[in-house]
Every structure is written in structure tokens, then in C-alpha cells.
Design an enzyme around this catalytic site. Structure first.
Site, PDB file in Angstrom:
ATOM      1  N   GLU A 150      18.025  47.906  63.070  1.00 11.99           N
ATOM      2  CA  GLU A 150      18.354  47.819  64.504  1.00 11.99           C
ATOM      3  C   GLU A 150      17.331  46.912  65.180  1.00 11.99           C
ATOM      4  OE1 GLU A 150      18.266  51.732  66.214  1.00 11.99           O
ATOM      5  OE2 GLU A 150      18.282  50.983  68.278  1.00 11.99           O
ATOM      6  N   PRO A 210      27.224  43.649  73.488  1.00  9.18           N
ATOM      7  CA  PRO A 210      27.576  43.119  74.801  1.00  9.18           C
ATOM      8  C   PRO A 210      26.436  42.389  75.508  1.00  9.18           C
ATOM      9  CG  PRO A 210      27.431  45.516  74.844  1.00  9.18           C
ATOM     10  CD  PRO A 210      27.389  45.099  73.403  1.00  9.18           C
ATOM     11  N   ASN A 211      26.833  41.323  76.156  1.00  7.06           N
ATOM     12  CA  ASN A 211      25.967  40.488  77.003  1.00  7.06           C
ATOM     13  C   ASN A 211      25.010  39.593  76.221  1.00  7.06           C
ATOM     14  OD1 ASN A 211      27.003  41.530  79.540  1.00  7.06           O
ATOM     15  ND2 ASN A 211      25.998  43.432  78.972  1.00  7.06           N
ATOM     16  N   ARG A 231      20.625  34.950  80.658  1.00  8.01           N
ATOM     17  CA  ARG A 231      20.556  36.279  81.264  1.00  8.01           C
ATOM     18  C   ARG A 231      19.113  36.774  81.263  1.00  8.01           C
ATOM     19  NH1 ARG A 231      21.502  41.291  77.275  1.00  8.01           N
ATOM     20  NH2 ARG A 231      21.624  42.952  78.802  1.00  8.01           N
ATOM     21  N   TYR A 285      14.553  38.466  78.164  1.00  8.52           N
ATOM     22  CA  TYR A 285      15.159  38.142  76.868  1.00  8.52           C
ATOM     23  C   TYR A 285      14.813  36.735  76.356  1.00  8.52           C
ATOM     24  CZ  TYR A 285      17.771  42.394  77.888  1.00  8.52           C
ATOM     25  OH  TYR A 285      18.110  43.697  78.182  1.00  8.52           O
ATOM     26  N   ASN A 343      21.988  44.276  66.838  1.00  3.63           N
ATOM     27  CA  ASN A 343      21.500  44.533  68.193  1.00  3.63           C
ATOM     28  C   ASN A 343      22.725  44.984  68.984  1.00  3.63           C
ATOM     29  OD1 ASN A 343      20.631  44.601  70.810  1.00  3.63           O
ATOM     30  ND2 ASN A 343      19.570  42.623  70.741  1.00  3.63           N
ATOM     31  N   HIS A 377      16.035  45.098  68.862  1.00  2.00           N
ATOM     32  CA  HIS A 377      16.064  44.893  70.311  1.00  2.00           C
ATOM     33  C   HIS A 377      15.066  43.807  70.647  1.00  2.00           C
ATOM     34  CE1 HIS A 377      18.645  48.274  70.728  1.00  2.00           C
ATOM     35  NE2 HIS A 377      17.829  48.963  69.956  1.00  2.00           N
ATOM     36  N   ALA A 404      23.670  47.395  75.118  1.00  2.00           N
ATOM     37  CA  ALA A 404      23.695  48.679  75.825  1.00  2.00           C
ATOM     38  C   ALA A 404      24.451  49.765  75.054  1.00  2.00           C
ATOM     39  CB  ALA A 404      24.297  48.495  77.208  1.00  2.00           C
ATOM     40  N   ARG A 414      10.719  50.086  79.177  1.00  2.00           N
ATOM     41  CA  ARG A 414      11.651  49.811  80.268  1.00  2.00           C
ATOM     42  C   ARG A 414      12.179  51.125  80.862  1.00  2.00           C
ATOM     43  NH1 ARG A 414      15.819  45.444  78.279  1.00  2.00           N
ATOM     44  NH2 ARG A 414      16.212  45.383  80.538  1.00  2.00           N
TER      45      ARG A 414
HETATM   46  C1  DQA Z   1      18.686  45.095  74.194  1.00  2.00           C
HETATM   47  C2  DQA Z   1      18.143  46.267  75.019  1.00  2.00           C
HETATM   48  C3  DQA Z   1      19.281  47.077  75.612  1.00  2.00           C
HETATM   49  O1  DQA Z   1      18.766  48.175  76.350  1.00  2.00           O
HETATM   50  C4  DQA Z   1      20.088  46.195  76.549  1.00  2.00           C
HETATM   51  O2  DQA Z   1      21.181  46.923  77.073  1.00  2.00           O
HETATM   52  C5  DQA Z   1      20.534  44.926  75.902  1.00  2.00           C
HETATM   53  C6  DQA Z   1      19.622  44.229  75.013  1.00  2.00           C
HETATM   54  C7  DQA Z   1      17.557  44.196  73.692  1.00  2.00           C
HETATM   55  O3  DQA Z   1      17.848  43.359  72.848  1.00  2.00           O
HETATM   56  O4  DQA Z   1      16.408  44.291  74.145  1.00  2.00           O
HETATM   57  O5  DQA Z   1      21.618  44.438  76.173  1.00  2.00           O
HETATM   58  O6  DQA Z   1      19.378  45.610  73.080  1.00  2.00           O
END
Ligand code: DQA
Length: 157
Positions: free
Chosen positions: A108, A20-21, A28, A33, A84, A110, A87, A117
């Protein structure tokens, strides 16, 4: 002897899954990011995988169920998963269960350093399954994950 070099042909498919996102990458919170879009990242992943003779299928969804369905599809169609989960990393036992049903390597990723954070970002359900975790390397993390997968699927790790 018997070692594969980077240029050797390798057959395999990597699913690169984004949660998501991450469709808003570049727009964003760019201070966290970065400015690259998801399309930029996916093009870079394609080219990185190609350099190892690997194929990638890049998929993004904001829906947990869709991500789970793709992980199920990966059981038949992919040799490795780079994910990735956004959340869902911190909340989804269902994504963990789906990954536990996948037999190949899981890396995985990020983009941000989740350990630097908020406290809630420090826990990852997905890390209970992941063979490797890359955090805080920006979008380069996806390419590092592909490097790792290439090493794992060529059996010279
Ligand atoms: C994320 C880190 C997560 O905590 C966050 O909710 C994201 C992006 C990252 O790529 O740093 O959406 O996975």
C-alpha cells in the site's frame, strides 16, 4: 549462495493501481502531492521494475468497481499489487475484500504522510491486508514499493 542480485532476470508482473483523484497528480494540491504527474510516476515505475526484470501494468480509476475488477484480474495476471487506493483507503471494505482474494504480495502506497494529516486518514482498511505500507515518501514511495515486491517475488526476502 543462491541469492539473486538486482540484475538477475526475474519473471513477474506487478499491477500498479491508483485510485480516485490520482489522475490529477501534479495539478492537485501540489504542496501535498508534489509536481510530478501520474504519467511521470508510471514511467518511473516501468523503469524501476525493468531493472529487476519485472513487468508493470499501471492502471488508474476514479471508480471503486473498476479498481475491484482490476484486483480480480490480478489474481490471474499479476504476481504482486502496488496500490494507492486514494480516499478508498479509508472507506472501502470492498477493496479490502478483493485484495484478500489476491494471493501475492500487496504493498500500500500513500504519497503523503497520512498520519500527519486529518484523523480520518489514519485508518486504512487496505492496511488490514497489505504486506507493507509506505507513506510520506512522495512519489518515490511507488519505487520503494517496487523494490520491496522485487525482493518478495525473488524468494530471498
Ligand atoms: C493518498 C492519501 C489519501 O488520504 C487521499 O485521499 C488521497 C491520496 C496519498 O497518496 O497520500 O487521495 O492516498
Amino acid at each position: 549462495m543462491g541469492r539473486k542480485r538486482k540484475a538477475d532476470p526475474v519473471t513477474g508482473t506487478i499491477y500498479v493501481l491508483n485510485g480516485p483523484n490520482l489522475n490529477l497528480l501534479g495539478k492537485r494540491q501540489p504542496e501535498i502531492y508534489g509536481h510530478e504527474t501520474l504519467a511521470d510516476v508510471e514511467i518511473a515505475c516501468l523503469s524501476q521494475a525493468e531493472s529487476y526484470g519485472l513487468e508493470v501494468r499501471c492502471l488508474q480509476s476514479n471508480a471503486e468497481a473498476q479498481l475491484i475488477d482490476w484486483i480480480h484480474a490480478a489474481r490471474e495476471e499479476a504476481d504482486a499489487i502496488v496500490i494507492n487506493p486514494g480516499a478508498f483507503t479509508h472507506t472501502s471494505i470492498a477493496i479490502l475484500d478483493a485484495l484478500n482474494a489476491f494471493e501475492g504480495p500487496v504493498i500500500e502506497v500513500h504519497i503523503s504522510n497520512v498520519h500527519k494529516r486529518e484523523e480520518f486518514r489514519r485508518h486504512s482498511y487496505v492496511s488490514l491486508r497489505a504486506d507493507g505500507v509506505i507513506a510520506g515518501c512522495g512519489t518515490q514511495g511507488y519505487l520503494l514499493a517496487i523494490d520491496r515486491v522485487a525482493k518478495l517475488v525473488t524468494a530471498t526476502n
